[in-house]
Design an enzyme around this catalytic site. Structure first.
Site, PDB file in Angstrom:
ATOM      1  N   GLU A   1      -2.489   5.963   0.962  1.00 52.93           N
ATOM      2  CA  GLU A   1      -1.987   5.775   2.263  1.00 52.93           C
ATOM      3  C   GLU A   1      -1.135   4.591   2.279  1.00 52.93           C
ATOM      4  O   GLU A   1       0.035   4.722   2.974  1.00 52.93           O
ATOM      5  CB  GLU A   1      -2.945   5.457   3.381  1.00 52.93           C
ATOM      6  CG  GLU A   1      -3.747   6.590   3.834  1.00 52.93           C
ATOM      7  CD  GLU A   1      -4.961   6.062   4.896  1.00 52.93           C
ATOM      8  OE1 GLU A   1      -4.575   5.610   6.048  1.00 52.93           O
ATOM      9  OE2 GLU A   1      -6.030   6.260   4.706  1.00 52.93           O
ATOM     10  N   ASP A   2      -1.347   3.330   1.352  1.00 53.53           N
ATOM     11  CA  ASP A   2      -0.664   2.301   1.815  1.00 53.53           C
ATOM     12  C   ASP A   2       0.145   1.937   0.860  1.00 53.53           C
ATOM     13  O   ASP A   2       0.894   0.930   0.628  1.00 53.53           O
ATOM     14  CB  ASP A   2      -1.544   1.004   2.069  1.00 53.53           C
ATOM     15  CG  ASP A   2      -2.434   1.094   3.249  1.00 53.53           C
ATOM     16  OD1 ASP A   2      -1.883   2.038   3.963  1.00 53.53           O
ATOM     17  OD2 ASP A   2      -3.426   0.477   3.277  1.00 53.53           O
TER      18      ASP A   2
END
Length: 739
Positions: free
Chosen positions: A99-100
């Protein structure tokens, strides 16, 4: 989730990059928890995942200012307390890298294996997909996570640990965001933890959600509990001492502990019973842990001899475990000074399962019957989720059904063969029927509860013997949706009704398409399969049925589909009207009768294509369709089938003399005319000598209506009769017939 403020996403990761945390953090937070139960090679793999995650998140900070790697490390530490395996711990350490950062699922699979990559993917959100609303995004995220969970329950265990740490560290967020996340946790994550038997996680999530949703109430109850600790310390010590001594005297070896109820449990009891805190005496409970199941019942007998049990407050969850595998004996006793005492009695194995729930599969590698039964129940629940998913049309509907399925309280009922079924509190006979089998639910017509016939909407109670009566041609009733309590029943009923609507719409669509083809001087049988296949490819549809359904629902115009099938627009003669479609009145949901004019057989009618609603029938003179009259693509000529045999609602307004017995005379005349009264109302007229009566009556057609109105005119007190077209009496919605 508390996100880091840094937005840099590295293209590559060097797993040998030194971690951002101090060197001893790695050992203190993780290694020491792993050594008691993991092999050294497994610990080495977990540490490799830690270094990989630390490098991926390098430079990222949480909103609190801490290095971001502290979050996945804490999540892994929470799971280590549950003794999860190395793959789950690696996935926990890597759960945010997709996600990051720029790390892909393929990179994780190459470095740590396909299973770890699947777990990380199951936990990751769908941030890169555009959704119409935040609700749709949330629902789609839940659906993805829960479907991954149905393949591997470790997905949800990682997500619960992730949510637990985020809830612990939410103080840096804005109050509104804290409340939103806390409400979501209370609605979804805490019930999932409870359903999986993770008691300690469940209680902490509830208390943290309570603190962020209602900070003032949380503070007041916490202060009251702290004050009560001092006031009741002597009483609790006395009870503990007496329980321990009694068990020793009876030769029962046991570990006895006093426990304070968690704050949200106290708050919920205050709400349910409308009590103040001072009226809630049982903020303390006691737990007795013994060696095996027979000793549980010996301890129960010993304690019932010490203090008197309160009638109706005994529950045997050993003989009939909860759906999450929880087992204990629960009893409430009259203690010293009249204080109610709640006591749980369980074996050591039951205590381990009560704390770890489904995670006990990793914590205790055992073949105990309790564990195998728990795994089987969890598997059945996950399969039910898959079944609900398959029959839900979208993610929001799936989430709704899933929430319904998370009831914390159960009732236990018996099938005719003596099998015990667990259902949520408030479940009805229809829920029971679907719990037995989908076909039983779809075909149920009646129920016997304890050998007596009862309505299908009857709520079931603990210990009921339930027998479902079925019929071969029966089908679900839409009314059932008003009282079913399980997600499985609700999803099956909706799926059946949607399928039925689709079939009805497809039949109507076929008639509409055939009529359009005839107007284009073509016969339906002249359309070969190749043209249908080309049209399906053009529309991106899998079957002819889908196209016909879209026509019936008004999503596609029959004329346009006919043109595309023929691939010859020149065959259409300008201005040539299409032939009429015959309406029987029994088409179901595919044909709707407009409430603005309430057409009945005999009224000249038009059919308007309404996207999503199918064909809506109006009278020719209905004012609400005037603006569409010059748009031929919007309407179709329709006519009544001479054989139509059903009743239609008609609204009548009668002005009558205000005399005794006039309502009885009017009602008798309506009955004599072979009509039925569906609704009646009255209001004063313009002059006190007259009143207006409003009737909704059921008639077969205009001839029947004319006969009814003629019959009403023979009543001397009736001054005027008006047929109201629609629910109101607006002038532009009524036609009047005066005496």
């Amino acid at each position: 989730m508390a996100r880091g403020s840094a937005q840099r996403k590295p293209d590559t990761v060097n797993p040998d990059t030194p971690p951002l945390l101090p060197a001893d953090s790695e050992n203190s937070l993780l290694s020491l928890r792993l050594k008691p139960y993991l092999k050294q090679e497994d610990i080495d793999q977990v540490m490799a995942a830690y270094r990989f995650s630390a490098a991926a998140h390098e430079g990222q900070l949480r909103k609190s200012g801490e290095p971001y790697i502290s979050h996945p490390v804490t999540v892994a530490s929470i799971l280590a307390e549950l003794h999860l395996d190395a793959q789950a711990l690696m996935a926990a350490l890597l759960h945010d890298v997709m996600e990051d950062t720029a790390i892909t699922k393929q990179q994780i699979a190459e470095q740590f294996g396909k299973t770890v990559a699947e777990l990380v993917d199951g936990v990751s959100k769908l941030d890169k997909i555009e959704f119409q609303t935040a609700t749709h995004a949330q629902a789609e995220n839940f659906r993805k996570m829960l479907l991954a969970m149905s393949q591997d329950v470790r997905v949800i265990l990682i997500k619960l640990a992730d949510r637990l740490h985020n809830m612990r560290t939410m103080d840096v967020m804005a109050p509104e965001k804290r409340r939103r996340i806390a409400r979501e946790t209370l609605d979804i994550y805490a019930p999932i933890a409870n359903r999986l038997g993770l008691n300690s996680v469940y209680q902490e999530l509830e208390d943290l959600s309570f603190r962020h949703c209602y900070p003032m109430r949380h503070r007041v109850i916490l202060q009251s509990v702290m004050a009560a600790r001092g006031n009741r310390k002597e009483v609790v010590s006395k009870i503990l001492s007496e329980i321990r001594q009694r068990l020793v005297d009876m030769g029962v070896e046991a570990e006895v502990n006093g426990r304070e109820k968690h704050l949200y449990s106290i708050y919920r009891k205050m709400l349910e019973k409308t009590h103040s805190f001072s009226q809630v005496f049982d903020i303390y409970g006691f737990r007795v842990i013994v060696k095996d199941t027979p000793t549980c019942y010996l301890a129960l007998g010993a304690l019932h001899g010490l203090y008197k049990p309160i009638p109706g407050k005994f529950k045997d969850y050993i003989a009939i475990p909860k759906v999450n595998g929880y087992q204990s004996l629960h009893t409430t006793l009259f203690g010293p000074f009249g204080t109610p005492i709640e006591i749980q009695i369980r074996s050591r194995e039951m205590h381990n399962i009560a704390d770890a729930g489904v995670a006990a599969h990793w914590l205790y590698k055992s073949s105990d019957a309790e564990l195998s039964a728990l795994q089987q129940q969890t598997h059945q629940w996950l399969q039910r989720l898959l079944e609900i998913q398959n029959e839900s049309s979208d993610a929001v509907e799936f989430l709704e059904h899933f929430k319904v399925d998370l009831f914390p309280d159960e009732v236990y009922v018996f099938t005719p063969k003596g099998k015990i079924l667990s259902l949520p509190k408030g479940a009805t006979a229809v829920d029971f029927a679907y719990a037995v089998h989908t076909d039983i639910g779809n075909r149920c017509v009646a129920v016997k509860i304890n050998q007596e016939l009862a309505p299908l909407r009857s709520e079931l109670r603990n210990g009921d013997h339930v027998e479902i009566i079925t019929a071969a041609h029966a089908k679900p009733n839409p009314v059932w949706l008003n009282y079913v309590a399980t997600g499985k029943a609700r999803s099956h009923i909706r799926h059946f009704l949607k399928t039925m609507q689709s079939e009805e719409s497809a039949l109507l669509g076929e008639r509409m398409l055939n009529q359009a083809l005839q107007a284009l001087h073509a016969k339906p049988q002249d359309i070969d399969e190749a043209r249908w296949e080309k049209l399906m490819r053009d529309y991106g549809m899998k079957s002819r049925q889908e196209i016909l359904t879209d026509i019936g629902l008004g999503k596609r115009l029959n004329v346009m589909v006919a043109k595309q099938l023929l691939s010859d627009a020149s065959a259409v003669k300008d201005g040539r009207p299409l032939g009429s479609i015959t309406i029987r009145g029994t088409e179901g949901m595919a044909v709707q009768f407009a409430k603005c004019c309430r057409p009945i057989p005999g009224d000249p009618i038009l059919g308007f294509i309404n996207k999503g609603k199918g064909l809506v029938i109006h009278t020719h003179d209905c004012p609400s369709i005037a603006k569409f009259r010059h748009d031929p693509e919007k309407w179709l000529d329709v006519e009544w089938d001479p054989e139509t045999r059903r009743l239609f609602n008609v609204n009548l307004r009668l002005a009558v003399a205000n005399q005794r017995g006039v309502l009885a005379k009017v009602a008798a005349a309506i009955a004599d005319a072979g009509s039925n009264i569906d609704n009646v109302g009255m209001e004063e007229g313009d002059e006190s000598a007259y009143i207006n009566m409003h009737f909704t009556v059921q008639v077969e057609n205009r001839v029947h209506l004319a006969h009814l109105m003629k019959r009403l005119r023979t009543i001397p007190e009736v001054v005027r009769i008006t047929r109201i077209k629609g629910a109101s009496s607006d002038q532009n919605k009524s036609t009047r017939e005066h005496q």
